[in-house]
Design an enzyme around this catalytic site. Structure first.
Site, mmCIF file in Angstrom:
data_model
loop_
_atom_site.group_PDB
_atom_site.id
_atom_site.type_symbol
_atom_site.label_atom_id
_atom_site.label_comp_id
_atom_site.label_asym_id
_atom_site.label_seq_id
_atom_site.Cartn_x
_atom_site.Cartn_y
_atom_site.Cartn_z
ATOM 1 N N GLY A 1 -8.088 3.473 -17.690
ATOM 2 C CA GLY A 1 -6.936 3.740 -16.823
ATOM 3 C C GLY A 1 -6.817 5.183 -16.372
ATOM 4 N N GLU B 1 -15.481 0.335 -24.735
ATOM 5 C CA GLU B 1 -14.461 0.926 -23.866
ATOM 6 C C GLU B 1 -13.997 2.254 -24.460
ATOM 7 O OE1 GLU B 1 -12.365 -2.308 -21.270
ATOM 8 O OE2 GLU B 1 -11.185 -1.876 -23.043
ATOM 9 N N LYS C 1 -3.973 -6.958 -18.333
ATOM 10 C CA LYS C 1 -2.997 -6.291 -19.204
ATOM 11 C C LYS C 1 -1.593 -6.844 -18.895
ATOM 12 C CE LYS C 1 -6.166 -2.480 -19.323
ATOM 13 N NZ LYS C 1 -6.411 -1.067 -19.531
ATOM 14 N N SER D 1 -12.287 2.386 -16.208
ATOM 15 C CA SER D 1 -12.292 2.844 -14.813
ATOM 16 C C SER D 1 -13.465 2.298 -13.992
ATOM 17 C CB SER D 1 -12.241 4.373 -14.758
ATOM 18 O OG SER D 1 -11.053 4.842 -15.371
ATOM 19 N N ASN E 1 -9.253 -7.757 -16.881
ATOM 20 C CA ASN E 1 -8.169 -7.744 -17.861
ATOM 21 C C ASN E 1 -6.915 -7.240 -17.157
ATOM 22 O OD1 ASN E 1 -6.423 -7.371 -19.977
ATOM 23 N ND2 ASN E 1 -7.572 -5.683 -20.925
ATOM 24 N N GLU F 1 -5.604 -0.662 -26.682
ATOM 25 C CA GLU F 1 -4.155 -0.578 -26.451
ATOM 26 C C GLU F 1 -3.391 -1.342 -27.523
ATOM 27 O OE1 GLU F 1 -4.225 -1.906 -22.389
ATOM 28 O OE2 GLU F 1 -5.078 0.003 -21.749
ATOM 29 N N HIS G 1 -8.540 -4.860 -28.310
ATOM 30 C CA HIS G 1 -8.428 -3.850 -27.248
ATOM 31 C C HIS G 1 -7.725 -2.616 -27.821
ATOM 32 C CE1 HIS G 1 -7.403 -1.805 -23.558
ATOM 33 N NE2 HIS G 1 -8.271 -2.596 -22.936
HETATM 34 P P1 13P Z 1 -9.275 0.292 -16.440
HETATM 35 O O1 13P Z 1 -10.387 -0.440 -15.710
HETATM 36 O O2 13P Z 1 -7.974 0.186 -15.750
HETATM 37 O O3 13P Z 1 -9.690 1.656 -16.806
HETATM 38 O O4 13P Z 1 -9.055 -0.507 -17.832
HETATM 39 C C1 13P Z 1 -10.139 -0.798 -18.624
HETATM 40 C C2 13P Z 1 -9.727 -1.739 -19.683
HETATM 41 O O5 13P Z 1 -8.994 -1.359 -20.583
HETATM 42 C C3 13P Z 1 -10.175 -3.123 -19.592
HETATM 43 O O6 13P Z 1 -9.919 -3.820 -20.760
#
Ligand code: 13P
Length: 271
Positions: free
Chosen positions: A187, A181, A21, A227, A19, A111, A109
């Protein structure tokens, strides 16, 4: 276009989804594609694995022809809950992303849940629209650090999953992929303990078994995200209830992403 009949989701054992983002640029993407295509040329893919990249929609055109028949599926990070064209400024429909051969879309997601306060019913509708258009919904669930600290992680995640088990027909649910997640792991470099991910996957699966029964629930695919990198991905795939990884930051490096794919496929094969 993804063919659910030829490739039932339940028969795909290994899932690795990147992903991106809100990252990338025309120039960055060119370099990335060059490296990715060179690397996957010599990699061994398993027919029962599904590897994909969810990139920003504006770059779908740049990626779609280049990835065609190259073992990496293309995906979107978001779609409209509306199925038909109309007055929905800023929305992008499932039909539109289908024109660029998207096989999957990320839905819910954290976010986006947090920033845009999407309602649960909207998320369920997005899953319905994507399935109707032969696109696999990758549905994200997960608890915040506050939920976890207060001992509410299980109930929060169960409630999120329930929206889908109640809102979707059983046959549709079987074509969805879920991703656990935990927000505190996204992140942050602070990944969940593989055993904790396994425990939550078991809890999520128990929600499916309530509506589907035990055996079909076992076949639902649940990915872990937060992560994940090449140095820890094997630990997740070694867990019996972890079917894949949803990779954020590490998928932005073509070489690292290929390492993750390679390790994931090999670990599943030896499970
Ligand atoms: P990271 O792997 O950067 O922690 O992000 C995970 C994520 O949100 C994947 O959708």
């Amino acid at each position: 276009m993804f063919d659910f009949i030829k490739n039932p989701v339940s028969q795909i054992d290994t899932w690795i989804i990147g992903n991106w983002k809100m990252n990338g640029s025309l120039l960055f993407n060119e370099d990335y594609l060059e490296e990715l295509l060179a690397k996957i040329e010599v990699m061994k893919f398993d027919p029962s694995s599904f590897c994909g990249l969810a990139i920003p929609n504006v770059y779908l055109f740049q990626f779609s022809n280049r990835l065609l028949d190259r073992n990496i599926h293309l995906g979107a990070q978001e779609i409209s809950s509306e199925d038909e064209d109309g007055p929905f400024t800023g929305d992008i429909s499932a039909k539109m992303i289908n024109e660029f051969d998207c096989s999957f879309v990320v839905i819910g997601h954290s976010e986006r849940r947090n920033k845009y306060k999407e309602s649960e019913i909207d998320l369920v509708n997005k899953a319905k629209v994507s399935l109707k258009n032969n696109i696999i919904p990758i549905i994200c669930v997960g608890e915040s650090v506050k939920d976890r600290d207060q001992g509410n992680a299980n109930i929060v995640v169960r409630t999120q999953v329930k929206q889908f088990t109640m809102g979707l027909k059983s046959e549709d649910l079987s074509n969805c992929v879920f991703a656990y997640e935990p927000l505190w792991a996204i992140g942050t470099g602070k990944s969940a303990e593989p055993e904790d991910a396994e425990t939550m996957h078991r809890i999520i699966r128990s929600e499916f078994s309530e509506v589907l029964g035990v055996d079909p629930a076992e076949k639902i695919k649940i990915l872990y995200g937060g992560s994940v990198k090449s140095s820890n991905v094997e630990q997740y795939f070694l867990q019996p209830g972890v079917d894949g990884a949803l990779v954020g930051g590490a998928s932005l490096n073509a070489s690292e992403f290929c390492k993750i794919i390679d390790k994931s496929i090999r670990t599943t094969q030896n499970k």
